[in-house]
Design an enzyme around this catalytic site. Structure first.
Site, mmCIF file in Angstrom:
data_model
loop_
_atom_site.group_PDB
_atom_site.id
_atom_site.type_symbol
_atom_site.label_atom_id
_atom_site.label_comp_id
_atom_site.label_asym_id
_atom_site.label_seq_id
_atom_site.Cartn_x
_atom_site.Cartn_y
_atom_site.Cartn_z
ATOM 1 C CD GLU A 36 -3.204 -0.832 0.418
ATOM 2 O OE1 GLU A 36 -3.331 0.007 -0.294
ATOM 3 O OE2 GLU A 36 -4.159 -1.765 0.427
ATOM 4 C CB THR B 239 7.621 1.454 0.376
ATOM 5 O OG1 THR B 239 8.088 2.614 -0.316
ATOM 6 C CG2 THR B 239 7.637 0.298 -0.575
HETATM 7 P P1 TGC Z 1 1.089 11.077 -10.383
HETATM 8 O O1 TGC Z 1 1.401 11.682 -11.445
HETATM 9 O O2 TGC Z 1 1.278 11.891 -9.086
HETATM 10 O O3 TGC Z 1 -0.631 10.939 -10.355
HETATM 11 C C1 TGC Z 1 -1.345 10.070 -11.447
HETATM 12 C C2 TGC Z 1 -2.838 10.598 -11.343
HETATM 13 O O4 TGC Z 1 -3.131 10.060 -10.128
HETATM 14 C C3 TGC Z 1 -3.594 11.183 -9.284
HETATM 15 N N1 TGC Z 1 -3.292 10.524 -7.847
HETATM 16 C C4 TGC Z 1 -4.290 10.376 -6.968
HETATM 17 N N2 TGC Z 1 -5.505 10.125 -7.007
HETATM 18 C C5 TGC Z 1 -6.238 9.463 -5.889
HETATM 19 N N3 TGC Z 1 -5.579 9.172 -4.633
HETATM 20 C C6 TGC Z 1 -4.213 9.412 -4.634
HETATM 21 N N4 TGC Z 1 -3.682 9.256 -3.569
HETATM 22 C C7 TGC Z 1 -3.553 10.038 -5.804
HETATM 23 N N5 TGC Z 1 -2.276 10.359 -5.997
HETATM 24 C C8 TGC Z 1 -2.242 10.640 -7.287
HETATM 25 C C9 TGC Z 1 -3.169 12.274 -9.801
HETATM 26 O O5 TGC Z 1 -3.949 13.447 -9.353
HETATM 27 C C10 TGC Z 1 -3.458 11.901 -11.290
HETATM 28 O O6 TGC Z 1 -4.466 12.090 -11.553
HETATM 29 P P2 TGC Z 1 -4.786 12.547 -13.350
HETATM 30 O O7 TGC Z 1 -6.186 12.345 -13.263
HETATM 31 O O8 TGC Z 1 -4.219 14.084 -13.161
HETATM 32 O O9 TGC Z 1 -3.838 11.794 -14.213
HETATM 33 O O10 TGC Z 1 1.446 9.728 -10.204
HETATM 34 P P3 TGC Z 1 2.864 8.909 -10.289
HETATM 35 O O11 TGC Z 1 3.092 8.081 -11.343
HETATM 36 O O12 TGC Z 1 3.951 10.163 -10.256
HETATM 37 O O13 TGC Z 1 2.997 8.285 -9.018
HETATM 38 C C11 TGC Z 1 2.660 8.550 -7.733
HETATM 39 C C12 TGC Z 1 3.059 7.640 -6.646
HETATM 40 C C13 TGC Z 1 4.472 7.315 -6.618
HETATM 41 C C14 TGC Z 1 2.820 8.334 -5.393
HETATM 42 C C15 TGC Z 1 2.070 6.341 -6.992
HETATM 43 O O14 TGC Z 1 2.302 5.805 -7.967
HETATM 44 C C16 TGC Z 1 1.975 5.628 -5.706
HETATM 45 O O15 TGC Z 1 1.444 5.719 -4.526
HETATM 46 N N6 TGC Z 1 2.768 4.269 -5.600
HETATM 47 C C17 TGC Z 1 2.967 3.554 -4.618
HETATM 48 C C18 TGC Z 1 2.286 2.199 -5.200
HETATM 49 C C19 TGC Z 1 1.281 1.248 -4.172
HETATM 50 O O16 TGC Z 1 1.082 2.031 -3.281
HETATM 51 N N7 TGC Z 1 1.106 0.178 -4.485
HETATM 52 C C20 TGC Z 1 0.070 -0.467 -3.669
HETATM 53 C C21 TGC Z 1 -0.483 -1.693 -4.464
HETATM 54 S S1 TGC Z 1 -1.932 -2.345 -3.764
HETATM 55 C C22 TGC Z 1 -1.393 -3.126 -2.370
HETATM 56 O O17 TGC Z 1 -0.186 -2.931 -1.917
HETATM 57 C C23 TGC Z 1 -2.485 -3.703 -1.530
HETATM 58 S S2 TGC Z 1 -1.860 -4.724 -0.072
HETATM 59 C C24 TGC Z 1 -3.429 -5.239 0.327
HETATM 60 C C25 TGC Z 1 -3.452 -5.670 1.482
HETATM 61 O O18 TGC Z 1 -3.367 -6.843 1.560
HETATM 62 O O19 TGC Z 1 -3.835 -5.219 2.615
HETATM 63 P P1 FAD Z 2 10.112 -1.611 -4.959
HETATM 64 O O1 FAD Z 2 8.985 -0.733 -5.526
HETATM 65 O O2 FAD Z 2 11.140 -2.294 -5.965
HETATM 66 O O3 FAD Z 2 10.757 -0.920 -3.905
HETATM 67 C C1 FAD Z 2 12.093 -1.679 -3.635
HETATM 68 C C2 FAD Z 2 12.784 -0.430 -2.417
HETATM 69 O O4 FAD Z 2 12.948 0.972 -3.253
HETATM 70 C C3 FAD Z 2 11.692 -0.171 -1.419
HETATM 71 O O5 FAD Z 2 12.561 0.484 -0.089
HETATM 72 C C4 FAD Z 2 11.206 1.204 -1.939
HETATM 73 O O6 FAD Z 2 10.982 2.322 -0.912
HETATM 74 C C5 FAD Z 2 12.344 1.963 -2.617
HETATM 75 N N1 FAD Z 2 12.112 2.822 -3.863
HETATM 76 C C6 FAD Z 2 11.434 2.521 -4.607
HETATM 77 N N2 FAD Z 2 11.151 3.719 -5.213
HETATM 78 C C7 FAD Z 2 11.956 4.838 -4.776
HETATM 79 C C8 FAD Z 2 12.012 6.219 -4.785
HETATM 80 N N3 FAD Z 2 11.444 6.928 -5.806
HETATM 81 N N4 FAD Z 2 12.817 6.729 -3.819
HETATM 82 C C9 FAD Z 2 13.162 6.244 -2.924
HETATM 83 N N5 FAD Z 2 13.139 4.784 -2.530
HETATM 84 C C10 FAD Z 2 12.471 3.992 -3.541
HETATM 85 N N6 FAD Z 2 0.049 -5.319 -4.446
HETATM 86 C C11 FAD Z 2 -1.216 -5.363 -5.074
HETATM 87 O O7 FAD Z 2 -1.287 -4.702 -6.259
HETATM 88 N N7 FAD Z 2 -1.965 -5.984 -4.697
HETATM 89 C C12 FAD Z 2 -2.089 -6.587 -3.607
HETATM 90 O O8 FAD Z 2 -3.272 -7.217 -3.201
HETATM 91 C C13 FAD Z 2 -1.014 -6.772 -3.104
HETATM 92 N N8 FAD Z 2 -0.890 -7.492 -1.681
HETATM 93 C C14 FAD Z 2 0.437 -7.551 -1.040
HETATM 94 C C15 FAD Z 2 0.674 -8.443 0.099
HETATM 95 C C16 FAD Z 2 1.999 -8.714 0.396
HETATM 96 C C17 FAD Z 2 2.174 -9.488 1.611
HETATM 97 C C18 FAD Z 2 3.035 -7.809 0.080
HETATM 98 C C19 FAD Z 2 4.518 -7.990 0.619
HETATM 99 C C20 FAD Z 2 2.846 -6.890 -1.212
HETATM 100 C C21 FAD Z 2 1.736 -6.734 -1.658
HETATM 101 N N9 FAD Z 2 1.453 -5.946 -2.688
HETATM 102 C C22 FAD Z 2 0.093 -5.981 -3.498
HETATM 103 C C23 FAD Z 2 2.552 -5.396 -3.449
HETATM 104 C C24 FAD Z 2 3.147 -4.266 -2.831
HETATM 105 O O9 FAD Z 2 2.119 -2.977 -2.858
HETATM 106 C C25 FAD Z 2 4.419 -3.879 -3.263
HETATM 107 O O10 FAD Z 2 5.313 -4.699 -2.594
HETATM 108 C C26 FAD Z 2 4.887 -2.453 -2.898
HETATM 109 O O11 FAD Z 2 4.093 -1.458 -3.777
HETATM 110 C C27 FAD Z 2 6.353 -2.208 -3.348
HETATM 111 O O12 FAD Z 2 6.675 -2.504 -4.484
HETATM 112 P P2 FAD Z 2 8.105 -3.474 -4.653
HETATM 113 O O13 FAD Z 2 7.859 -4.547 -3.579
HETATM 114 O O14 FAD Z 2 8.001 -3.991 -5.929
HETATM 115 O O15 FAD Z 2 9.197 -2.527 -4.106
#
Ligand code: TGC
Ligand code: FAD
Length: 419
Positions: A398, A400
């Site tokens: 969600e 890092t």
């Molecule tokens: P950026 O250019 O900043 O934005 C692209 C478009 O997105 C909009 N936006 C948002 N909208 C809603 N909520 C937010 N928090 C938003 N942040 C940005 C923004 O306004 C823009 O919209 P538009 O309409 O102008 O195009 O995007 P970027 O590519 O620079 O990325 C920003 C960054 C790095 C913060 C984003 O990519 C990010 O949050 N990365 C982290 C990825 C992540 O959290 N992955 C999670 C995967 S799911 C998961 O981990 C589930 S675990 C589930 C569990 O077991 O509980």
């Molecule tokens: P990376 O993005 O490769 O990052 C590696 C390291 O580099 C991290 O320390 C990070 O903070 C750092 N890093 C990356 N970019 C930068 C930067 N710009 N500046 C400084 N440091 C940086 N994803 C889903 O879509 N759906 C799910 O349901 C889901 N469930 C998950 C369940 C588990 C148990 C786990 C472990 C992960 C899950 N994820 C899911 C994935 C999770 O969201 C990703 O692991 C997370 O977003 C980080 O991506 P990555 O592991 O590829 O690490």
């Protein structure tokens, strides 16, 4: 001219103001009673009766149904699937969504439920987060009326399990680089690509999958059994062992065009879902922290070394005070965020700040609590190491800790430090 010296203020001649001061001092000397060690700031009093009822109902469920079995599931690396109907019966699936069989509770109530679930195990809270915030929320917020009618009521009942596919093997923190593609072909889309680390993937009936189409990033609903869609579970995890984590594979997977979520395009779609789930994590982490603090406090009072309880040593007290302080701060942060959310005033940057703070402090608490238990702290007999290992995933998924640092950093400086 009025005499404002200290001597004049403390003169023996009695006035109305002196009486008032005396009463005030007496009250101050008496002190209000200190709330219990697990709620030192009386946060309980800040909740409504309904919010307390939700919290206590989930708390009882976790104590009766989750705690007796969760250690075994963690050890075996299995998710307690048998709990799904009970969690659904409690109304916890999609509980903050209005209509379509969902409970329509407040953000604070949802947060309290996450807190209590994660007191049990982060894997259980993850299950509920993914179902409600990452699978049901996008259908509710961005789906067609048909999609909502078809899926949400059954998802609220736990009859259909969802997952959320955003992360890919080569694109985690930066999902904008995703390689999964959706190509339009007549009345269908054809999906190709791989999603990685997907919670609930192996048990999901419905995957919400984010892929690049010709007009940008789109969300697609992919049903289990669709030809070209397969899943494989990730094994040998040392964290979130009582949770299923899987890969999703799409190989020329043809889905009807009406399975696309029509009302959102671009990264805003998945990131809006993450705002919901990150919010729940900001609360959930406090549950894990409380479980660790509670176990350490109990242990410190009963474990004797050098002829006294270890809780009587200054160094142990310092650890416990650190835990208690950070828990109070994290709970107040989550509650204020929830109040803002219920007023429609919460900003994603505030969500990032709370997710980052509360998870990192929960992890510190788990590590300190583990040390209070000495060798016993490394076993499954106590909940601490299980929580500590789980929180390593929560720290990473969600967004890092680093990514949330950069989100808040960008907001307060106006400077992008991502790339
Ligand atoms: P950026 O250019 O900043 O934005 C692209 C478009 O997105 C909009 N936006 C948002 N909208 C809603 N909520 C937010 N928090 C938003 N942040 C940005 C923004 O306004 C823009 O919209 P538009 O309409 O102008 O195009 O995007 P970027 O590519 O620079 O990325 C920003 C960054 C790095 C913060 C984003 O990519 C990010 O949050 N990365 C982290 C990825 C992540 O959290 N992955 C999670 C995967 S799911 C998961 O981990 C589930 S675990 C589930 C569990 O077991 O509980
Ligand atoms: P990376 O993005 O490769 O990052 C590696 C390291 O580099 C991290 O320390 C990070 O903070 C750092 N890093 C990356 N970019 C930068 C930067 N710009 N500046 C400084 N440091 C940086 N994803 C889903 O879509 N759906 C799910 O349901 C889901 N469930 C998950 C369940 C588990 C148990 C786990 C472990 C992960 C899950 N994820 C899911 C994935 C999770 O969201 C990703 O692991 C997370 O977003 C980080 O991506 P990555 O592991 O590829 O690490």
């Amino acid at each position: 001219m009025a005499d404002t010296t200290i001597e004049a203020a403390s003169s023996p001649a009695t006035t109305q103001t002196d009486d008032h001061n005396q009463q005030h001092q007496q009250r101050a000397h008496r002190h209000a009673p200190l709330p219990p060690a697990l709620d030192l700031y009386g946060i309980d009093n800040l909740l409504s009766d309904e919010e307390r009822l939700v919290r206590d109902t989930v708390r009882d469920f976790v104590r009766e149904r989750v705690l007796p079995i969760i250690g075994e599931h963690f050890e075996a690396g299995t998710f307690p699937k048998a709990l799904i109907p009970e969690v659904a019966q409690l109304g916890l699936l999609g509980m903050h969504i209005q209509g379509y069989g969902c409970a329509g509770m407040s953000a604070v109530a949802y947060g309290l439920a996450c807190q209590e679930l994660e007191y049990g195990d982060s894997g259980l809270r993850s299950f509920v987060s993914v179902q409600g915030s990452l699978a049901m929320f996008p259908i509710s917020a961005f789906g067609s009326e048909e999609q909502k009618q078809r899926w949400l009521p059954r998802m609220a009942k736990g009859e259909v399990i969802g997952c959320f596919g955003l992360t890919e093997p080569d694109h985690g923190s930066d999902p904008s680089g995703m390689e999964t593609r959706a190509r339009r072909d007549g009345d269908s889309y054809i999906l190709n690509g791989t999603k990685m680390w997907i919670t609930n993937g192996g048990i999901a009936d419905l995957a919400v999958v984010w892929a690049k189409a010709e007009d940008g990033i789109r969300g697609f609903l992919v049903e289990r059994g669709t030809p070209g869609f397969t899943t494989s579970d990730v094994h040998h995890k040392l964290s979130l062992r009582a949770s299923i984590t899987s890969e999703l594979h799409f190989e020329d997977c043809r889905i009807p065009a009406e399975n696309m979520l029509p009302n959102v395009r671009g990264l805003r779609g998945p990131l809006s879902c993450l705002d919901e789930a990150r919010y729940g994590i900001a609360w959930g982490a406090n549950g894990a922290a409380r479980a660790c603090y509670e176990a350490a406090l109990d242990y410190a009072k009963s474990r004797t070394q050098f002829d006294r309880p270890i809780g009587g040593f200054q160094l142990t007290q310092q650890k416990l005070v650190n835990m208690a302080t950070e828990l109070v701060k994290a709970q107040l942060l989550a509650l204020q965020l929830g109040r803002l959310k219920d007023q429609g005033m919460a900003h994603p940057v505030q969500v990032s700040l709370a997710k980052r703070n509360n998870v990192r402090e929960a992890l510190h608490t788990a590590r300190e609590a583990r040390s209070v238990l000495g060798a016993n702290g490394v076993t499954l007999e106590y909940p601490i190491s299980r929580h500590m290992n789980n929180l390593e995933s929560v720290y990473t998924y969600e967004g890092t800790d680093d990514i949330h640092t950069l989100i808040v950093g960008q907001a307060i400086t106006g400077l992008n430090a991502f790339s």
